[in-house]
Structure formats: C-alpha cells, structure tokens
Design a protein around this motif. Sequence first.
Motif, PDB file in Angstrom:
ATOM      1  N   ALA A 207      23.879 -17.590 -39.584  1.00 49.74           N
ATOM      2  CA  ALA A 207      24.143 -16.418 -40.427  1.00 49.74           C
ATOM      3  C   ALA A 207      25.606 -16.459 -40.823  1.00 49.74           C
ATOM      4  N   TYR A 208      25.914 -16.025 -42.048  1.00 44.52           N
ATOM      5  CA  TYR A 208      27.256 -16.196 -42.583  1.00 44.52           C
ATOM      6  C   TYR A 208      27.486 -15.184 -43.694  1.00 44.52           C
ATOM      7  N   ASN A 209      28.764 -15.027 -44.095  1.00 40.35           N
ATOM      8  CA  ASN A 209      29.061 -14.237 -45.277  1.00 40.35           C
ATOM      9  C   ASN A 209      29.434 -15.179 -46.422  1.00 40.35           C
ATOM     10  N   ASN A 210      29.660 -14.622 -47.605  1.00 40.41           N
ATOM     11  CA  ASN A 210      29.848 -15.469 -48.783  1.00 40.41           C
ATOM     12  C   ASN A 210      31.013 -16.441 -48.647  1.00 40.41           C
ATOM     13  N   GLN A 211      32.106 -15.996 -48.060  1.00 38.88           N
ATOM     14  CA  GLN A 211      33.298 -16.836 -47.970  1.00 38.88           C
ATOM     15  C   GLN A 211      33.222 -17.856 -46.833  1.00 38.88           C
ATOM     16  N   ILE A 212      32.170 -17.789 -46.038  1.00 33.92           N
ATOM     17  CA  ILE A 212      31.976 -18.689 -44.885  1.00 33.92           C
ATOM     18  C   ILE A 212      33.178 -18.617 -43.938  1.00 33.92           C
ATOM     19  N   LYS A 213      33.754 -17.439 -43.823  1.00 38.50           N
ATOM     20  CA  LYS A 213      34.854 -17.273 -42.873  1.00 38.50           C
ATOM     21  C   LYS A 213      34.325 -16.955 -41.477  1.00 38.50           C
ATOM     22  N   GLN A 214      33.139 -16.390 -41.418  1.00 38.88           N
ATOM     23  CA  GLN A 214      32.495 -16.120 -40.139  1.00 38.88           C
ATOM     24  C   GLN A 214      31.135 -16.816 -40.123  1.00 38.88           C
ATOM     25  N   LEU A 215      30.767 -17.292 -38.959  1.00 40.95           N
ATOM     26  CA  LEU A 215      29.504 -18.005 -38.800  1.00 40.95           C
ATOM     27  C   LEU A 215      28.920 -17.646 -37.441  1.00 40.95           C
ATOM     28  N   CYS A 216      27.639 -17.365 -37.434  1.00 43.87           N
ATOM     29  CA  CYS A 216      26.947 -17.046 -36.179  1.00 43.87           C
ATOM     30  C   CYS A 216      25.658 -17.859 -36.133  1.00 43.87           C
ATOM     31  N   TYR A 217      25.266 -18.335 -34.961  1.00 41.50           N
ATOM     32  CA  TYR A 217      24.089 -19.194 -34.860  1.00 41.50           C
ATOM     33  C   TYR A 217      23.543 -19.147 -33.428  1.00 41.50           C
ATOM     34  N   ILE A 218      22.312 -19.585 -33.295  1.00 39.86           N
ATOM     35  CA  ILE A 218      21.684 -19.699 -31.976  1.00 39.86           C
ATOM     36  C   ILE A 218      21.913 -21.118 -31.471  1.00 39.86           C
ATOM     37  N   GLU A 219      22.360 -21.218 -30.240  1.00 41.34           N
ATOM     38  CA  GLU A 219      22.699 -22.512 -29.640  1.00 41.34           C
ATOM     39  C   GLU A 219      21.869 -22.696 -28.374  1.00 41.34           C
ATOM     40  N   GLN A 220      21.303 -23.887 -28.206  1.00 42.58           N
ATOM     41  CA  GLN A 220      20.461 -24.124 -27.030  1.00 42.58           C
ATOM     42  C   GLN A 220      20.376 -25.614 -26.749  1.00 42.58           C
ATOM     43  N   ASN A 221      19.859 -25.945 -25.572  1.00 45.85           N
ATOM     44  CA  ASN A 221      19.518 -27.311 -25.212  1.00 45.85           C
ATOM     45  C   ASN A 221      18.427 -27.237 -24.152  1.00 45.85           C
ATOM     46  N   TYR A 222      17.893 -28.382 -23.795  1.00 41.97           N
ATOM     47  CA  TYR A 222      16.796 -28.350 -22.818  1.00 41.97           C
ATOM     48  C   TYR A 222      17.250 -27.716 -21.510  1.00 41.97           C
ATOM     49  N   ASN A 223      18.522 -27.887 -21.174  1.00 37.58           N
ATOM     50  CA  ASN A 223      19.059 -27.319 -19.934  1.00 37.58           C
ATOM     51  C   ASN A 223      20.047 -26.181 -20.187  1.00 37.58           C
ATOM     52  N   LEU A 224      19.991 -25.605 -21.396  1.00 39.28           N
ATOM     53  CA  LEU A 224      20.857 -24.478 -21.754  1.00 39.28           C
ATOM     54  C   LEU A 224      20.004 -23.413 -22.433  1.00 39.28           C
ATOM     55  N   SER A 225      19.921 -22.266 -21.812  1.00 36.66           N
ATOM     56  CA  SER A 225      19.137 -21.171 -22.381  1.00 36.66           C
ATOM     57  C   SER A 225      19.753 -20.708 -23.698  1.00 36.66           C
ATOM     58  N   PRO A 226      18.949 -20.315 -24.682  1.00 33.32           N
ATOM     59  CA  PRO A 226      19.491 -19.911 -25.987  1.00 33.32           C
ATOM     60  C   PRO A 226      20.565 -18.845 -25.861  1.00 33.32           C
ATOM     61  N   ARG A 227      21.619 -19.024 -26.637  1.00 40.12           N
ATOM     62  CA  ARG A 227      22.688 -18.039 -26.663  1.00 40.12           C
ATOM     63  C   ARG A 227      23.135 -17.835 -28.107  1.00 40.12           C
ATOM     64  N   LEU A 228      23.681 -16.663 -28.361  1.00 43.01           N
ATOM     65  CA  LEU A 228      24.157 -16.314 -29.687  1.00 43.01           C
ATOM     66  C   LEU A 228      25.653 -16.591 -29.728  1.00 43.01           C
ATOM     67  N   THR A 229      26.046 -17.499 -30.630  1.00 46.76           N
ATOM     68  CA  THR A 229      27.428 -17.957 -30.699  1.00 46.76           C
ATOM     69  C   THR A 229      28.051 -17.539 -32.026  1.00 46.76           C
ATOM     70  N   TYR A 230      29.302 -17.102 -31.964  1.00 47.53           N
ATOM     71  CA  TYR A 230      30.010 -16.601 -33.151  1.00 47.53           C
ATOM     72  C   TYR A 230      31.350 -17.313 -33.262  1.00 47.53           C
ATOM     73  N   ILE A 231      31.718 -17.657 -34.509  1.00 41.57           N
ATOM     74  CA  ILE A 231      33.007 -18.299 -34.732  1.00 41.57           C
ATOM     75  C   ILE A 231      33.631 -17.733 -35.996  1.00 41.57           C
ATOM     76  N   GLN A 232      34.956 -17.573 -35.983  1.00 43.49           N
ATOM     77  CA  GLN A 232      35.676 -16.999 -37.123  1.00 43.49           C
ATOM     78  C   GLN A 232      36.855 -17.881 -37.479  1.00 43.49           C
ATOM     79  N   ASN A 233      36.872 -18.297 -38.748  1.00 39.57           N
ATOM     80  CA  ASN A 233      38.005 -19.063 -39.296  1.00 39.57           C
ATOM     81  C   ASN A 233      38.393 -20.261 -38.428  1.00 39.57           C
ATOM     82  N   GLY A 234      37.394 -20.950 -37.916  1.00 41.96           N
ATOM     83  CA  GLY A 234      37.671 -22.158 -37.149  1.00 41.96           C
ATOM     84  C   GLY A 234      38.238 -21.932 -35.766  1.00 41.96           C
ATOM     85  N   LYS A 235      38.293 -20.676 -35.323  1.00 46.59           N
ATOM     86  CA  LYS A 235      38.817 -20.389 -33.979  1.00 46.59           C
ATOM     87  C   LYS A 235      37.782 -20.780 -32.923  1.00 46.59           C
ATOM     88  N   LYS A 236      38.118 -20.549 -31.684  1.00 44.55           N
ATOM     89  CA  LYS A 236      37.234 -20.894 -30.591  1.00 44.55           C
ATOM     90  C   LYS A 236      35.960 -20.050 -30.647  1.00 44.55           C
TER      91      LYS A 236
END
Length: 846
Positions: A523-552
């Motif tokens: 999920a994102y806004n028009n300027q792509i300054k913020q980005l949110c996504y679901i992150e998972q792996n076989y040994n990692l339970s799904p989590r909601l991850t958010y990033i802004q302007n390339g920060k951590k």
Amino acid sequence: MNYCLILIWHHSMKAIRIYQIQSILCLILLIVLSKANAQQKHMPLITLAEKSQNLEAVKMSSNGKYITSRLVYDLNRDTLLIFKTSAKDKLLGFRTKIGEHYFIGENTLLLPLGNTAELWNLQTNKQIIFTDIVQAKALTGSTQFVIHYGHQNNSKLILYDQNGMAKQTLENVKNFFLLPEARIAAVKYDDKKAVSQLFIVSPAEIKKVYSSSLLIEDIEMGHGSSEIFISERNTTDKYQNLKYLDFYNGELHVLKDILPVNFNAAYLENTKDEKGYFIRLWSEGKAEDGMVDIWYGSDRDLIQKYYPRGIESAYLWQPKEGKIQDLGRQDLQNIISLGNGRYFLGINPSILNDYTVFNPDIEINVLDAEAAEWKTLGRFTPEIYVSDNGQFLLSPKNSQWFLYDLKENNTIPIGDTKLTKPFFAQNDSTIFFEGEDGLWQYNITSSKLKKIINAPGYTAKIINGNVNLMSYSGISKNTVSLQYPLLVQLSDPDKMITKFMSWHNGKETLMVKPSANLYTEPAYNNQIKQLCYIEQNYNLSPRLTYIQNGKKEQILFQTNRHDKKVSAFRQETITYADGKSNPCQGLLFYPADYSESETYPMVVQIYEKQGKVKNQYLNLSLHQTEGFNTRALLENGYFVFYPDIIYGNQGSGIAALQCVTNALDALKFKKQIDPKKIGLTGHSFGGYESNFIATQSDRFAAYLSGTGNSDIVSSYFNFNLNYLMPIFWRFETYQYRMHKPFSEDKQLYYDNNPIYNAEKVSAPMLLWTGMQDENIKWEETRSFYNALRRNKKPVIALFYRNEGHSLLNMDNNLDLSIRTLDWFNYFLKDDYSSSWIDQEIKKGAD
C-alpha cells in the motif's frame, strides 16, 4: 387360515421395518460418534489452528499516517486493524464484522457495519455512530461521504463532511449514484404516481433536474461536469431506454428518437472526442426450442447452447449534434472502442476457435470511423494492449513484441524476448515494460528501447500501474502516470529474493532492501514516500511493515506472537534431475521438534513447480479447501516434501513419475526419513498425477488423491460444463502437455492413463471429490474407485455433496482435513484408532 397367514406376514414385516429403522439409527449414531471422536482426537490441533492469524487487504491514507489491514483467522476474516504510523503504540484499535471501509480526507475513517456506520476521527480519537442506515459511501477524491438511511428515517440521503456535519438532506430516496466533484445523483420514486425524480446533490445545493414515468436504473457521467446518461426501464416490460441530459441547461436527448430499436441493456463509454459516445446495445437471444437440439460439427460457439449470446450492436452517438453512426458489421460479434472516438476494433472471437487451445487467436479488424472504412489488421494472440489515446496496439508474436500504429498504418517490431507486461504512458509517448533483468522503457518517437532499472537476475513488476480490462477478454489498456514515481517490485525467482524500488524522471530509489522474505499487498500514496506491506517467510509469521522515505522499517503489527515454534522450523532445498537430466528442485520441510536421532514418516505433495511455498508462512489451518496443510503434518511429526515437476514430450503422468522417483532417490541420504513410511498426495492436476504414480510406483505406503482425472482418454472427449466447451485444449496445449491430439498418438494417451493400470496399485488409496464438480467431473473419482474395487485394491472414496472442485463449506473442509491426518497417521504412523478406515482395511481392529 389365509387370515392368519396375512396376520403373521403383517407382524413380520412390521418387525423387519422396526429392525431396519433401528439399524439406520445405529449407523447414523456410529457415524456421528466416529466423526466426534475423530475431531476430539485432533482437538489440540484444532484449538491451535483457531488461534492462527494472517493479514490481508492493506490500505493507506493519502498522507501515509494511517494504515488499515484485515486480521484473518481460520474461521473468519472480518477483523479490521487500524494503525497510526507516528504513534508509539502503533495499533490505534480494531473493529469486527467490517466490510468495505473508507478513508475520508487524511485523518478520518468511515466504517459501515450492517445497518450502522461509524465515523472515526483518527487524530482526535472521536467517534460518531449513525444508525438505521442502508448504505454508506465515500465520495472519491473529496472529504465528503453520503449515508442513505432506512424507512425509519424516511429514506433520507444525507451528504456529510469529514467531521460528520450534514451538508445536504433529501428525503424519500430510492437509490443514488456517485458522481465526480463531490456530487450525487439521487433518485426518488413515487410508487402511487409511478414517477421517478432525479436530483443532483452537492455541498452547495440540491437541484431537481429530471422526472420520468419510467424507473431510473443507472446514471453514468458524460464528458462535461453536467452531462449524464440516464438508463430507464418500464416496469411492465424488459426493454431499457437511454437518455442524455445536460442538467446545467436542461438539454435532453433520447436515443430512441434517433435510433428506434428495442434493447435489453445499454453499455456506454466516453471517448477522447468530447462530442461522441460509444454505446453497445444488447438484446437477449432466444434459447433453442423444440424436441431436438441440433449440434453441428462446424459449430465454433457452443457456449450458446447454454447461454444464448443475443444480439449486440454498436454505435457512435453524438447527442448534441443529433448524429448516430452504426459501427457494426454483420460478420463481427464484438465492437471495441479504443477510447478516442475514431478507431474501433471488430472481432469474431469464435471464428478461429477449434477448442484445441484455451484462448484461441483472434482476427483483428479496425474501423476508422472518420473515413468509415474497415481494414483487416491480421491474426493476433489474445494478448493485446491499447495505448491511452487509442492510436497504438501492442501484442506479442513469436517471442517478439509488435507495435501497431493505426494512424500511420505501420508496424514496428520491438525485439527483445525479455520484455513481458507493458504499460503505456498516459501521453502515448513511452511504453514501460516489465521484464527480466529489470525495468525497460521504449520511446515510441525514436523507436529506442533501453533498460532504466538494471537488475540482473530479477524480474520487474510495476505495482502502481492502471489496468483497464476492455469489453473483450485478452484486450486491456494498461497505463501509468508520469506525474508520479513508478513503484517497482523486483524479484529473483531462483533465489526467492525481493526488493522494492521507485523510478521517476530517470532517478531510481531503493525503497525496501533485498530480502528472502515474501512481500505482498503493498500500500502506498501517490508520491511513494510511504510504503506498507505484509512480510512473511516459512519461519516468520506475517507482519505488517511500514517504511517512510527510505528510513528504517517499522513493524506495525506482528501476528501469532503465541507461535514460538515457527522460528525453529527447518527447510532444505533438494536437487535432482527429471527424466531427461534437466535440473530440478524440491523443498523439504522438517517436522516440528525434529531430532536427528529419530526417524519420521514423510508426505509428498505434488502439482507442478511449487517453489512459491518456499517463503510462505507455515500457517496452521484445518479449513483448507483441499484438506491439506503443511503445518498440520509437521506438527504431527512428518517431513513434508514439495518436488518440482518438469514436463517434456513423454506425457505429464510419466514426467511426474520420473521426477518424483528421482526426487525420492535424492532423499535416500536422509536417514531420518523412513523409506517405508512415505505417502503421496495431490489435488486436481496433482490428483491426476497421484493417480498415475499410484499405478506405476511401489515407493509409497499410502495415497491420497483429490478431484483428479483417472481416465484421460474418456475425459479428453468430455464436454466440460465448467467452461462450456470441449476439453481437448486441456490435454493438447495446456496442463497435460500432450502436444498432439489423441488420434495422432493414441499410445501416448494410453501410456499416461491411470485407470488402464489400476490393477497395479500397491498401496491403499483415499479418493475425494465434490459432487458438483464440473472442472474435473466427479465421475472420474468414482470410476477410479470402481477400478480399484474391481481389482480388490484397498480404497475409500469420499463424495462431498453440494461441493465443487474445492471444499468451501467449513464443516466439509474440516472433515477432509481431519480425514487426511487420520489417513496418513493410519498407514505411516501405525495409528489404527480411526474406525472409518478400519471398515475398509480391517487393520488394527479388534
């Protein structure tokens, strides 16, 4: 004497009936108790599965401050989580039983729930509750929303601002339609007078613009801000009426005044020409009547035997000029507008259809409406992309792309096989191609192709492109705006590594660094300054991850905090070769609480290539529609193996046998896998492969096959009621990969046909199907059951009533999930506690 005999016979029959009733009741009781005992046996697993969580449907507010996502459980998916990205405690709250929801402006959320709605100011944490509502919707691109109330509130329609302040109110509204510029078209209908009234509601005013004795069914926007089209219908007949209205000056034009034809439905599209509108009129067809239905061998449109296509006509209507142009041609079934008011495509989708391919080629004809001339463009694969202004067509042919310029009447090859899905810039100057090794850009004016994101080994996918499917399947208008950055997902399919980048005006920016984790639903806004996504792996339970302007990255929410085992799960890639020495891979999952000093049974699950499971969370569920869950088997002490299958010319059954056999050979070094306790399972095409392998292999102790073909010779000639067509294509050019018809190589079909070798099955089989399945006819399962039974092979078949190709009913998929565990436990773990299996096998019974 006769009377006595009759009396004795009467009492005897009565006793027999009582005995029969008692027997039936006992049988029902046994079934119920057996099912209850089976569920009770797996209750710890069922309880754990009911706690398991997943995430889906991520949304972001326009300023990127607020995020919503659904929290999904095994039994429901109606919990909505709301987050504030700048808060220390990211989770603002949650709501249940929420369907669609809307961000109103930047800080407010509208949450419809049944006959109520909640307006939640996320900044002030204040809520307003609305009751007795019928419908609540946000007005696109504005800070307004509308609520249509029920009869207790006189069917009011109220337009609100983002603070919940009423701006306009209109009573006795029957229906409404959203228009641009924060306006609403509201319809009143007086049942007694049989009169419809149309009002335009805006924050500034309510204006009555039209009334009619017909029932208003739909409103669509025209070119100008005050131009609309009204679809009406007489309540006493089935014909529709279409009118143009400019509600600013009251100008009204009726289609039937210029085109006196009856039609059941009208479909309207705006064009770039502000004077003209493309309309398609549809009249229903009549089903064949009489005592005989004649089927001709030359018929290429058999779907009409079930759904008469009807008659479709196409026109270019200029209501203000009083002009209408017939665009139709008798030999063309469909006319498609390219959106510019000048060029139109004409096709007959059935003319090249011989049912040997799923999507047959189509012959494209082009109408230049200005010149009133048709020309044939040629034969195309059903993958055609239209530019935003409708001047260009783009289509692949023989592993190369070709650009067709309709205005200049020329064809330009774009020669690179690495290009996949295209997107036109909205000014028709540029084409962006998803593809291998990065993102590509083609300049239409200079005919130059270049790579603008260089990512060797990665495949590019444009996330924020607009995909507009046109009125015929296979033709679409894919566009991107150059005003905003492109958001690009780059994935390495071999290493299963993904990253996100943005690209704008030649500048590329890394948004999310490469990771072996699976990223979904960005999920994102028009300027792509913020980005949110679901992150998972076989040994990692799904989590909601958010990033802004390339920060951590920030973790907004972590699911399944109770799942302490997941991080300890192990996975290994197993390499082997197919029957022609081509390299293959398989994924091996280790059992929970694995110990190298013990041996374990293994279940092999097959389909085609299954590498996608590599970084998917091992979610525990006993409500899978196919009854199979990796985590459930791991928790029960199994290895689970997913071998890839590569296909050649030998037939899909033999290819599957060779790959699976070689994959098992590659696992011989795993001393912890008991070679005598291996089971095989598959669903659909995997069910067919399981059926075939069962007739050829002695490597398995038990088989489980769901809704799979068992007689491909018979199935080849079936008429498929799921697709409403003969099914030759599935075998010749699609999944079964025979590459030739049955008549040309009967032996190939015989050699890959499971049922011809049913007597060779060497291990017990559990079969299942839905009795409403028309994708793979359920009789295929019963036929294989009959073949195994006739050859005195141990077999049990499960026939689920009112189910199709997969089991959707929650009780049914739970039942199948439990029986799957029971079946493999019985034969691979010597757990003989399942009485429903004992009735066939008699093993371990008292």
